[in-house]
Structure formats: structure tokens, C-alpha cells
Write a protein that holds these residues in place. Structure first.
Motif, PDB file in Angstrom:
ATOM      1  N   PRO A  19      22.459 -10.472   5.907  1.00  0.00           N
ATOM      2  CA  PRO A  19      21.528 -10.131   4.838  1.00  0.00           C
ATOM      3  C   PRO A  19      20.449 -11.193   4.745  1.00  0.00           C
ATOM      4  O   PRO A  19      20.602 -12.285   5.315  1.00  0.00           O
ATOM      5  N   LYS A  20      19.372 -10.866   4.029  1.00  0.00           N
ATOM      6  CA  LYS A  20      18.260 -11.817   3.980  1.00  0.00           C
ATOM      7  C   LYS A  20      18.657 -13.093   3.229  1.00  0.00           C
ATOM      8  O   LYS A  20      19.019 -13.061   2.057  1.00  0.00           O
ATOM      9  N   VAL A  21      18.626 -14.216   3.932  1.00  0.00           N
ATOM     10  CA  VAL A  21      18.877 -15.517   3.315  1.00  0.00           C
ATOM     11  C   VAL A  21      17.812 -16.449   3.868  1.00  0.00           C
ATOM     12  O   VAL A  21      17.828 -16.783   5.055  1.00  0.00           O
ATOM     13  N   LEU A  22      16.857 -16.821   3.028  1.00  0.00           N
ATOM     14  CA  LEU A  22      15.725 -17.584   3.564  1.00  0.00           C
ATOM     15  C   LEU A  22      16.039 -19.067   3.727  1.00  0.00           C
ATOM     16  O   LEU A  22      15.644 -19.685   4.703  1.00  0.00           O
ATOM     17  N   ASP A  23      16.748 -19.645   2.729  1.00  0.00           N
ATOM     18  CA  ASP A  23      17.063 -21.070   2.843  1.00  0.00           C
ATOM     19  C   ASP A  23      18.397 -21.215   3.538  1.00  0.00           C
ATOM     20  O   ASP A  23      19.410 -20.748   3.016  1.00  0.00           O
ATOM     21  N   PRO A  24      18.401 -21.869   4.693  1.00  0.00           N
ATOM     22  CA  PRO A  24      19.695 -22.018   5.352  1.00  0.00           C
ATOM     23  C   PRO A  24      20.615 -22.929   4.541  1.00  0.00           C
ATOM     24  O   PRO A  24      20.202 -23.972   4.072  1.00  0.00           O
ATOM     25  N   HIS A  25      21.814 -22.489   4.328  1.00  0.00           N
ATOM     26  CA  HIS A  25      22.816 -23.307   3.654  1.00  0.00           C
ATOM     27  C   HIS A  25      24.167 -22.703   3.967  1.00  0.00           C
ATOM     28  O   HIS A  25      24.278 -21.524   4.240  1.00  0.00           O
ATOM     29  N   GLU A  27      18.605  -1.815   1.843  1.00  0.00           N
ATOM     30  CA  GLU A  27      18.529  -3.278   1.699  1.00  0.00           C
ATOM     31  C   GLU A  27      17.827  -3.935   2.879  1.00  0.00           C
ATOM     32  O   GLU A  27      17.847  -5.159   3.007  1.00  0.00           O
ATOM     33  N   GLY A  28      17.271  -3.153   3.779  1.00  0.00           N
ATOM     34  CA  GLY A  28      16.578  -3.734   4.935  1.00  0.00           C
ATOM     35  C   GLY A  28      17.542  -4.340   5.939  1.00  0.00           C
ATOM     36  O   GLY A  28      17.206  -5.293   6.649  1.00  0.00           O
ATOM     37  N   GLU A  29      18.774  -3.794   5.999  1.00  0.00           N
ATOM     38  CA  GLU A  29      19.754  -4.334   6.965  1.00  0.00           C
ATOM     39  C   GLU A  29      19.581  -3.605   8.286  1.00  0.00           C
ATOM     40  O   GLU A  29      20.277  -2.635   8.566  1.00  0.00           O
ATOM     41  N   GLY A  30      18.681  -4.042   9.109  1.00  0.00           N
ATOM     42  CA  GLY A  30      18.571  -3.460  10.444  1.00  0.00           C
ATOM     43  C   GLY A  30      17.573  -2.320  10.529  1.00  0.00           C
ATOM     44  O   GLY A  30      16.810  -2.062   9.595  1.00  0.00           O
ATOM     45  N   HIS A  31      17.605  -1.652  11.680  1.00  0.00           N
ATOM     46  CA  HIS A  31      16.582  -0.656  12.003  1.00  0.00           C
ATOM     47  C   HIS A  31      17.209   0.644  12.455  1.00  0.00           C
ATOM     48  O   HIS A  31      18.320   0.654  12.965  1.00  0.00           O
ATOM     49  N   ALA A  41       0.820  -1.222   0.000  1.00  0.00           N
ATOM     50  CA  ALA A  41       0.000   0.000   0.000  1.00  0.00           C
ATOM     51  C   ALA A  41       0.851   1.266   0.000  1.00  0.00           C
ATOM     52  O   ALA A  41       0.434   2.312  -0.491  1.00  0.00           O
ATOM     53  N   VAL A  42       2.087   1.157   0.560  1.00  0.00           N
ATOM     54  CA  VAL A  42       2.895   2.368   0.715  1.00  0.00           C
ATOM     55  C   VAL A  42       3.959   2.503  -0.386  1.00  0.00           C
ATOM     56  O   VAL A  42       4.607   3.547  -0.502  1.00  0.00           O
ATOM     57  N   GLY A  43       4.127   1.449  -1.198  1.00  0.00           N
ATOM     58  CA  GLY A  43       5.092   1.551  -2.297  1.00  0.00           C
ATOM     59  C   GLY A  43       6.299   0.655  -2.140  1.00  0.00           C
ATOM     60  O   GLY A  43       7.350   0.935  -2.723  1.00  0.00           O
ATOM     61  N   GLY A  44       6.192  -0.375  -1.307  1.00  0.00           N
ATOM     62  CA  GLY A  44       7.284  -1.355  -1.211  1.00  0.00           C
ATOM     63  C   GLY A  44       8.104  -1.189   0.060  1.00  0.00           C
ATOM     64  O   GLY A  44       8.005  -0.169   0.738  1.00  0.00           O
ATOM     65  N   PRO A  45       8.938  -2.224   0.343  1.00  0.00           N
ATOM     66  CA  PRO A  45       9.713  -2.214   1.592  1.00  0.00           C
ATOM     67  C   PRO A  45      10.657  -1.019   1.723  1.00  0.00           C
ATOM     68  O   PRO A  45      10.792  -0.438   2.808  1.00  0.00           O
ATOM     69  N   ALA A  46      11.287  -0.621   0.604  1.00  0.00           N
ATOM     70  CA  ALA A  46      12.243   0.498   0.702  1.00  0.00           C
ATOM     71  C   ALA A  46      11.503   1.791   1.047  1.00  0.00           C
ATOM     72  O   ALA A  46      12.015   2.621   1.809  1.00  0.00           O
ATOM     73  N   ALA A  47      10.282   1.948   0.504  1.00  0.00           N
ATOM     74  CA  ALA A  47       9.506   3.166   0.788  1.00  0.00           C
ATOM     75  C   ALA A  47       9.119   3.200   2.271  1.00  0.00           C
ATOM     76  O   ALA A  47       9.188   4.249   2.924  1.00  0.00           O
TER      77      ALA A  47
END
Ligand code: XUL
Length: 538
Positions: free
Chosen positions: A379-385, A313-317, A147-153
Motif C-alpha cells: 500500500p502507499k507508504v511515502l515515508d520509509p519506516h 485504493e490504487g493497489e496495482g493495475h 480534471a477527471v474527478g480524482g484518482p479513484a475516478a
């Protein structure tokens, strides 16, 4: 009166720290552990049982029972609470408490003959509180971001993209699933502003530090963000308390605490904040260039920031610092458990793990491991490997060095967005006792590393915030460096200095590590050429 009380309403306990700001003394340190003392609320480590593993709620009445119990304990110990000039507090971040229209009156007329819990129960519009461990709102996060234009927004507006545990997505889920209760909700508090409201006997504001953990506050303007409120839930603006500076005095203490526990009626109640902003003060991070790295189950990296730099890149807050500036908080999920996995795979003791670090060389001869033993958020890594580059499973020492170098390199790379040159690192948490790890930390970050004895940094930070705000309100403002001096100090003799030759190696190594990470995560170029460049350079 120079006594100041800091309370920390955390996941598993409520703690109190009392400081004497003139004598620079820690007068008292006391806690109520919920498992041990309040088992009748049915929480396990502060969380109510749930069939859905992604749901984590707690009982706000347990936090109130803990407050009554803690103050009773202080009285029983003979602490003269009439000497406390002001109280501030720290709350587990993101958790929310839902109150109906009765709450205003209940808060105003608390009866010292009855318990807090009994009186607040009828004022709850939702009996339980979702807390930071809840991860059940991915759908709501996606909806809000869309609704707001994506995660970066969203990150650009609020300091973080949408995270499941953040309050906004939690409120959206409640408004969607429990329409009637949401309609009957008059005020939505954070844990911090809820506990503060009880002490002040009126609805307290949410401070800018903790407000930044909601995905609802405009991080630069420090006001509720209209597009975020609109994307989150209907009629939300009217249900939120005001926002306020962290050093605001909310008012004098409620007569309930004066009559029941002997506080002075003049005792000031200062806005509460989140536990991470309070810890920032509790470890003395009040200037740029110092950061704290906590090596725990997950590793966290937090530090003071003069400006709100935001990671695309969504690295932290980005949260507010209680000093009125900003702070970063970056969480790396693959912390202790990952180090332990490598130790266990090779059947080592921690001593042998440290020996392996000492017997191998900085840069590991260009051998790289990516430390994703379980899913990672930074960084975002969904599948652990686990990716190993030029590393043989039989190379015990090299594998040990590779995991620690990977973790430190990842921290250095994924904290760049803060735009702060790190000169000094305070290392805390279990693994900070390991000097061989601290040496790699110092060399990768090219910064002095100190061990830091943090006992209850959030409660200590709250007590120091109470002192700062009270002195300011009395016209005797004490600058922050003076407030924290003598309380929040690293252990001088623990200093680890960077080694110049190793720093040079790691400057090149970071490029190689980044090439490996890009290759593994995004299918970037094969890093063979990067390794050749590294080997030529060192
Ligand atoms: C921070 C977070 C936790 C809680 C713990 O974003 O979720 O650190 O504040 O109490």
C-alpha cells in the motif's frame, strides 16, 4: 509452416524466441544486449544519462539497430526465416515514440539497402522516448486526476489511477514543455506498436493489453476515453493509433524484411503487446485461479482476471490479457532488498536465513513487522519506516520470519480486490529458489506453489501469441490451453502444498497483520486487542 517468432523489445535488450508449434519445440533463443552490442547509443542499461534522476528516456533508434542486428545474427546462424509463418512481439510497457507526418511514407517505402535507424531518424518528432522508469510527471498526474474527478475516478475509467510512468501523464508533460514538437507530432506509438509498425511497414494499432497502461483507454469499453484524452493534451485523439484486439493480424511483413533477411512475403505480423501481458501467456496464466509471484528486486504479483475488477485504493493495475480477458499487476517495491536488509542486519547467510524460517513457527507468536524499509507503492507508504509490533531487535529468527510473513500477508491482503480465489501460484525470480519462503507463501495464500523456470517469458508469450493469431486467421484456431501446452509449464516436482494447521494460523494472522497495518498507516486502533484475539484463536 509451423514456425513462429516472438520478439521482446525490453529495457536492456531485444530478444527473439522461435517456436515450432507442431513439434512443441523451442527452436531458438537469441538476444542483443544494448550495453554490450550497441554502446555507441550512449545508454546505460537501456537508459540515456540525465541530470534529473526522475527522468528516464531511451533512444528508439537503438531499438531499431537492435532489430537489424538480431535478424543479421539469425541469418548468420543459418536460421531459415522463410519458414516463419507469423511474428508477434512484446514491448516494455508505457514507453512512447513520437513520429512526424513523414513517418507514414517512410514506413511504406523502407529501403533494404539502408539501415532502419537511418531511415526512421527524420520521421521522429521527438528524438528520445520516455520509458517506464521515468517518474518525472507527478504534477501532470495530479492535474489529470483533478480534471477527471480524482484518482479513484481515473482508476474506474482506465484500470489504474495516474502513475508517473504511464503514457498519458508523459504525453501531457511533453505537450506542456515542448509545444512545437508536440504540434509536429503526427502519431504517438507505444514501444510495442512502434516496433510492430516497422515490421508491418505501416502504422500498427495499439493492442488492448498494452493500451491499458496509458491512462487513456476506457478499460471496459476498450476504446479511447474521451474524458481522459481531454484531460491529457490538446488534439490528442488524432495523434493516437487505432486500438485493436491483441490477436489482430496487422498485415503481411514489409518487403524490407523479405529482401534483406529472407522472410516469406506471406509472413503475418500480429499486433504487439506489453511485456507483462505477453508474460502472462509465457507462463501459461490463461485461466482464473492461477497467479504468478515474482520475487525480485521488487516483488510482483500478476494474474489472469475474467472481469475488470478495479482497486479503489490504487493497489496495482488492470491491463488487458492477450486472451481478450483481463490481468492484474501489483508491484510491491519492498522485495529482495528488504529481505536482504534483515539478513544483513543480523549478519546471516541466506542459508542461515532459511534455517531461521524453519526454526520459528507460523504466525510468529503474534509478532508482526511491516516491511517498509523504503517507500512503498502497495500500500502507499511515502515515508520509509519499519514498524515492529511485539518484536524485539534481539529476536533474530523472529525478525527473519516477520519480514517474510509481512510480505506474504501484504500480498494476500492487497490482491483481494482482484476477486479471484487463488488455487495455484507460480513462483519465479531469485528468491523463489528458497523453499522455506515458498512454504510460507503456500500457507498464507492457502494455495499450491510451484517453481517455474521462466527463461524469457515475454518473448515466449509473444511467439505463442503469433501462433494463436495466425492459426485463427487461417481458420484453424487452436484453443489457448493447447497453444501453451508443453511450453509454459511449472516444474511438477517443485510443488509445495499448504499445511492445514499453518493455513488456519494464517487465516487469523491476516486479521492481526491488517490491524497493525491500519494502525501504522492510518492511525487506526492500537492492535493490542487484535493480538489477544489472535493468540486466543491459535
Ligand atoms: C509495468 C512496468 C514494467 C515494464 C517493464 O507496469 O512498468 O513491468 O513493463 O518492462
Amino acid at each position: 509452416m509451423s514456425l513462429y517468432l516472438g520478439l521482446d523489445s525490453s529495457t536492456q535488450s531485444l530478444s527473439a524466441i522461435l517456436v515450432d508449434i507442431e513439434k512443441r519445440q523451442l527452436v531458438l533463443d537469441q538476444s542483443i544486449n544494448y550495453n554490450e552490442r550497441l554502446a555507441e547509443f550512449g545508454c546505460r542499461n537501456g537508459v540515456l544519462p540525465s541530470d534529473d534522476p526522475t527522468v528516464a528516456h531511451s533512444d528508439p533508434l537503438m531499438w531499431l539497430a537492435a532489430l537489424d542486428m538480431l535478424l543479421d545474427d539469425l541469418r548468420a546462424k543459418g536460421v531459415d526465416l522463410s519458414q516463419v509463418a507469423a511474428i508477434a512481439g512484446s514491448g516494455q510497457q508505457h514507453g512512447s515514440v513520437y513520429l512526424n507526418a513523414k513517418a507514414t511514407n517512410v514506413l511504406k517505402s523502407l529501403d533494404p539497402k539502408k539501415s532502419l535507424g537511418k531511415q526512421l531518424r527524420p520521421a521522429l518528432s521527438r528524438p528520445t522516448s520516455p520509458i517506464w522508469m521515468d517518474s518525472s510527471t507527478r504534477k501532470q498526474c495530479d492535474e489529470i486526476e483533478a480534471a477527471v474527478g480524482g484518482p479513484a475516478a481515473v482508476a474506474e475509467l482506465t484500470g489504474s489511477s495516474c502513475f508517473e510512468r504511464f503514457t498519458g501523464p508523459q504525453i501531457r508533460k511533453f505537450a506542456q514543455k515542448e509545444v512545437v514538437r508536440y504540434t509536429h507530432t503526427d502519431k504517438i506509438h507505444l514501444v510495442s506498436s512502434f516496433m510492430c509498425s516497422i515490421l508491418a511497414g505501416k502504422h500498427a494499432p495499439i493492442d488492448h493489453g498494452d493500451g491499458a497502461g496509458m491512462n487513456l483507454m476506457d478499460i471496459r469499453g476498450r476504446k479511447w476515453s474521451a474524458p481522459m484524452l481531454k484531460a491529457t493534451a490538446p488534439g490528442l485523439r488524432a495523434k493516437l493509433p487505432a486500438l485493436a484486439r491483441s490477436d489482430s493480424v496487422v498485415g503481411r511483413i514489409s518487403p524490407y524484411f523479405v529482401q534483406k533477411y529472407g522472410f516469406s512475403p506471406q509472413c503475418r505480423i500480429v499486433a504487439w503487446s506489453g511485456d507483462n501481458p505477453c508474460s502472462l501467456i509465457g507462463v501459461g496464466l490463461i485461466q482464473s485461479g492461477k497467479v504468478c509471484i515474482s520475487l525480485g528486486t521488487s516483488d510482483t504479483y500478476f494474474g489472469f482476471m475474467p472481469e475488470p475488477h478495479i482497486s479503489k485504493e490504487g493497489e496495482g493495475h488492470v491491463f488487458g490479457s492477450p486472451t481478450g480477458d483481463y490481468m492484474s499487476l501489483i508491484c510491491f517495491l519492498n522485495g529482495s532488498l528488504t529481505r536482504e536488509k534483515v539478513k544483513d542486519v543480523f549478519g546471516l547467510s541466506w542459508e542461515q536465513f532459511s534455517d531461521a524460517l524453519r526454526q520459528t513457527k507460523p504466525g510468529n507468536g503474534g509478532r508482526v513487522m511491516l516491511p517498509y524499509f523504503s517507500p512503498e507503492i502497495t500500500p502507499k507508504v511515502l515515508d520509509p519506516h519499519v514498524h515492529r509490533y511485539w518484536l524485539e531487535p534481539s529476536q533474530v529468527g523472529e525478525n527473519v520470519r516477520a519480514v517474510v510473513e509481512a510480505q506474504m500477508a501484504s500480498m494476500a491482503i492487497h490482491s483481494k480486490w482482484m476477486g479471484v480465489k487463488t488455487r495455484m501460484i507460480y513462483a519465479t525470480g531469485g528468491a523463489s529458489a528458497n523453499r522455506a519462503i515458498l512454504e510460507i507463501m503456500a500457507n498464507v495464500h492457502n494455495a499450491d506453489v510451484y517453481q517455474f523456470q521462466v527463461g524469457k517469458s515475454a518473448a515466449l508469450g509473444a511467439a505463442l501469441r503469433a501462433a494463436h493469431a495466425d492459426l485463427k486467421a487461417s481458420g484453424n484456431e487452436m484453443p489457448w490451453p493447447q497453444v501453451v501446452k508443453g511450453f509454459a509449464e511449472p516444474i511438477a516436482e517443485s510443488r509445495v502444498r499448504p499445511d492445514r494447521a499453518a493455513v488456519k494460523v494464517y487465516r487469523e494472522f491476516l486479521k492481526l497483520y491488517k490491524a497493525c497495518e491500519d494502525h501504522a498507516r492510518r492511525g487506526g486502533k492500537d492492535p493490542e486487542a487484535a493480538r489477544e484475539r489472535f493468540l486466543r484463536a491459535v
